[in-house]
Design an enzyme around this catalytic site. Structure first.
Site, PDB file in Angstrom:
ATOM      1  N   ARG A  87      43.073  41.487  40.455  1.00 39.02           N
ATOM      2  CA  ARG A  87      43.171  42.882  40.900  1.00 39.02           C
ATOM      3  C   ARG A  87      44.003  42.969  42.183  1.00 39.02           C
ATOM      4  O   ARG A  87      44.771  43.895  42.370  1.00 39.02           O
ATOM      5  CB  ARG A  87      41.773  43.487  41.147  1.00 39.02           C
ATOM      6  N   HIS A 106      41.602  53.574  33.437  1.00 39.06           N
ATOM      7  CA  HIS A 106      41.542  52.655  34.586  1.00 39.06           C
ATOM      8  C   HIS A 106      42.786  51.745  34.504  1.00 39.06           C
ATOM      9  O   HIS A 106      42.685  50.556  34.210  1.00 39.06           O
ATOM     10  CB  HIS A 106      40.252  51.835  34.509  1.00 39.06           C
ATOM     11  N   ARG A 123      39.782  57.599  43.153  1.00 38.39           N
ATOM     12  CA  ARG A 123      38.791  57.284  42.105  1.00 38.39           C
ATOM     13  C   ARG A 123      37.901  58.508  41.983  1.00 38.39           C
ATOM     14  O   ARG A 123      37.232  58.894  42.931  1.00 38.39           O
ATOM     15  CB  ARG A 123      37.973  56.053  42.482  1.00 38.39           C
ATOM     16  N   GLN A 146      43.188  48.332  36.413  1.00 36.88           N
ATOM     17  CA  GLN A 146      42.390  47.262  35.808  1.00 36.88           C
ATOM     18  C   GLN A 146      43.149  46.633  34.634  1.00 36.88           C
ATOM     19  O   GLN A 146      43.225  45.404  34.519  1.00 36.88           O
ATOM     20  CB  GLN A 146      41.058  47.853  35.320  1.00 36.88           C
ATOM     21  N   ASP A 202      32.555  45.914  28.592  1.00 37.50           N
ATOM     22  CA  ASP A 202      32.313  46.632  29.846  1.00 37.50           C
ATOM     23  C   ASP A 202      30.917  47.249  29.748  1.00 37.50           C
ATOM     24  O   ASP A 202      30.302  47.256  28.669  1.00 37.50           O
ATOM     25  CB  ASP A 202      33.406  47.711  30.035  1.00 37.50           C
ATOM     26  N   CYS A 205      35.545  43.699  33.283  1.00 40.55           N
ATOM     27  CA  CYS A 205      36.170  44.233  34.499  1.00 40.55           C
ATOM     28  C   CYS A 205      35.244  44.123  35.708  1.00 40.55           C
ATOM     29  O   CYS A 205      35.719  44.173  36.843  1.00 40.55           O
ATOM     30  CB  CYS A 205      36.584  45.680  34.281  1.00 40.55           C
TER      31      CYS A 205
HETATM   32  N1   CP Z   1      36.530  46.721  38.059  1.00 41.23           N
HETATM   33  C1   CP Z   1      36.433  47.616  39.061  1.00 41.23           C
HETATM   34  O1   CP Z   1      37.150  48.610  39.122  1.00 41.23           O
HETATM   35  O2   CP Z   1      35.500  47.297  39.990  1.00 41.23           O
HETATM   36  P1   CP Z   1      34.987  48.249  41.163  1.00 41.23           P
HETATM   37  O3   CP Z   1      34.215  49.365  40.521  1.00 41.23           O
HETATM   38  O4   CP Z   1      34.122  47.350  41.991  1.00 41.23           O
HETATM   39  O5   CP Z   1      36.164  48.768  41.907  1.00 41.23           O
HETATM   40  N1  NVA Z   2      33.573  51.821  32.839  1.00 41.33           N
HETATM   41  C1  NVA Z   2      33.105  51.542  34.168  1.00 41.33           C
HETATM   42  C2  NVA Z   2      34.121  50.719  34.878  1.00 41.33           C
HETATM   43  C3  NVA Z   2      33.755  50.328  36.281  1.00 41.33           C
HETATM   44  C4  NVA Z   2      34.837  49.518  36.943  1.00 41.33           C
HETATM   45  C5  NVA Z   2      32.824  52.838  34.904  1.00 41.33           C
HETATM   46  O1  NVA Z   2      33.618  53.781  34.764  1.00 41.33           O
HETATM   47  O2  NVA Z   2      31.817  52.915  35.607  1.00 41.33           O
END
Ligand code: CP
Ligand code: NVA
Length: 303
Positions: A290, A128, A101, A131, A222, A262
Site C-alpha cells: 500500500r 477502493h 475516505r 487497494q 474481505d 486487504c
Molecule cells: N485495507 C485498508 O484500506 O485498510 P485500512 O482500512 O486500515 O485503511
Molecule cells: N470492505 C471493507 C474494506 C476495508 C479496507 C470496508 O469497506 O469496510
C-alpha cells in the site's frame, strides 16, 4: 473543463495502470529517491476508520518530500453541514491534493467536480482503487505475471468491485463467488465484462464457491461486514457462512496459490486463522505494498 487528474475509480486510470505499477515497483526498489512532492500538501479526509490507508498516505507524502493533513469527521465543518462544494473550493486554495475516505461514492464525485486539485478515492462504499493497485503489485511480485486466475470469495463489496475492474483492464482472469444478493455492483460488472472483451480477461460471477477456488492461483477475501454495514451484521454472517476461506477450501486452489486479504480481517468469519496465518498468506507484504503503490499514485497525480 479542469485539466487535473483524479483517481475516483480504476476506470480513471485505465490506460495508465501499467505505468503506475511500474512506478510502485521502482519506489519499492528505492529507484526513485528524490523528493518530487517537495513543498506540496495533501489533505486527507476520513469519515471512516483506517490504519493502512491513513498511515501509508501520510508516510508516503513525507517520503516524497511533502506534507499531509489528517482531517477526521470530528475536525471538519463538512461534517457539521458545510457543503462539499465550499469544502472542495476552500481546500483547493490551501493544498495540492485531496484524499477522501467516505460512504457515498457520489460525495466523492461531487468533491472532485468542485475541487481544482487532484482528488483520490481512499475508499467509498463503491470502490477502493488504491487497494486494487497495491494488490496487483503484490500479485506481480509473488506470481511473476498477471497471467493468473484470481478467485474472490465472499461479499461483492468495494474491494471486489475495484479488483474486478483492474483485472478486466489488465487482462487478468477473475472468478467471483458470492451468495445471491451479495454480487458486485451491476454497472461495474457490465463495464468489466465489456472491457474484458478487449483485453482477453475471463470474468466469472457465480454463487458456487468451489468452482471459483478450484485451480485458482490467488484466493482473495474481505470482511463480511464492511464499514457502514454494521446494522446488517447478523444477517450477513448467516448469509455468508458457506463462503469462509478455510483450510479445506484453500486445498482446492493450485498448490502454490497465495492467499490475499486487504485487512482488517476477522479470523473465524471470512477467513480461518489456519489460512491467514499460514504459509500461503501474503497479507503483510500486500499491506506493505500500500505504501509503495500510494507513492506511485501521489507521484502520478500530483507531481
Ligand atoms: N485495507 C485498508 O484500506 O485498510 P485500512 O482500512 O486500515 O485503511
Ligand atoms: N470492505 C471493507 C474494506 C476495508 C479496507 C470496508 O469497506 O469496510
Amino acid at each position: 473543463m479542469k485539466s487535473k487528474k483524479d483517481l475516483l475509480s480504476i476506470l480513471d486510470i485505465r490506460d495508465e495502470i501499467p505505468e503506475i505499477l511500474d512506478l510502485a515497483i521502482k519506489f519499492k526498489n528505492d529507484e526513485i529517491t528524490d523528493k518530487p512532492l517537495e513543498g506540496k500538501s495533501l489533505a486527507m479526509i476520513f469519515q471512516k476508520s483506517s490504519t493502512r490507508t491513513r498511515v501509508s498516505f501520510e508516510v508516503g507524502m513525507y517520503e516524497l518530500g511533502g506534507n499531509s493533513l489528517f482531517l477526521s469527521s470530528s475536525d471538519l465543518q463538512l461534517f457539521r453541514g458545510e457543503p462539499i462544494s465550499d469544502t472542495a473550493k476552500v481546500l483547493s486554495r490551501y493544498v495540492d491534493g485531496i484524499m477522501i475516505r467516505t460512504f457515498e461514492h457520489q460525495d466523492l464525485v461531487e468533491l472532485s467536480n468542485e475541487a481544482d486539485v487532484p482528488v483520490i478515492n481512499g475508499l467509498t462504499n463503491l470502490e477502493h482503487p488504491c487497494q486494487a493497485l497495491a494488490d496487483t503489485q503484490t500479485i506481480l511480485e509473488k506470481k511473476g505475471s498477471l497471467n493468473v486466475k484470481l478467485a474472490y470469495v465472499g461479499d461483492g463489496n468495494n474491494v471486489c468491485n475495484s479488483l474486478l475492474l483492474i483485472s478486466a483492464c489488465l487482462g487478468m482472469d477473475i472468478s467471483i463467488a458470492t451468495p445471491k444478493g451479495y454480487e458486485p455492483d451491476e454497472d461495474i460488472v457490465n463495464e468489466a465484462k465489456s472491457i474484458s472483451k478487449e483485453t482477453g480477461s475471463k470474468v466469472q460471477i457465480t454463487d458456487r464457491v468451489e468452482d471459483v477456488v478450484s485451480d485458482a492461483d490467488v484466493v482473495y477475501t474481505d470482511v463480511w461486514v464492511s464499514m457502514g454495514d454494521e446494522e446488517e451484521k447478523e444477517k450477513r454472517r448467516n448469509d455468508l457462512l458457506k463462503y469462509q476461506v478455510n483450510g479445506e477450501l484453500m486445498n482446492l486452489a493450485s498448490k502454490d496459490a497465495i492467499f490475499m486479504h486487504c485487512l482488517p480481517a476477522i479470523r473465524g468469519e471470512e477467513v480461518g486463522s489456519e489460512v491467514i496465518d499460514g504459509s500461503q498468506s501474503v497479507v503483510i507484504d500486500q499491506a506493505e505494498n500500500r505504501l509503495h503503490a500510494q507513492k506511485a499514485i501521489l507521484y502520478y497525480l500530483m507531481k
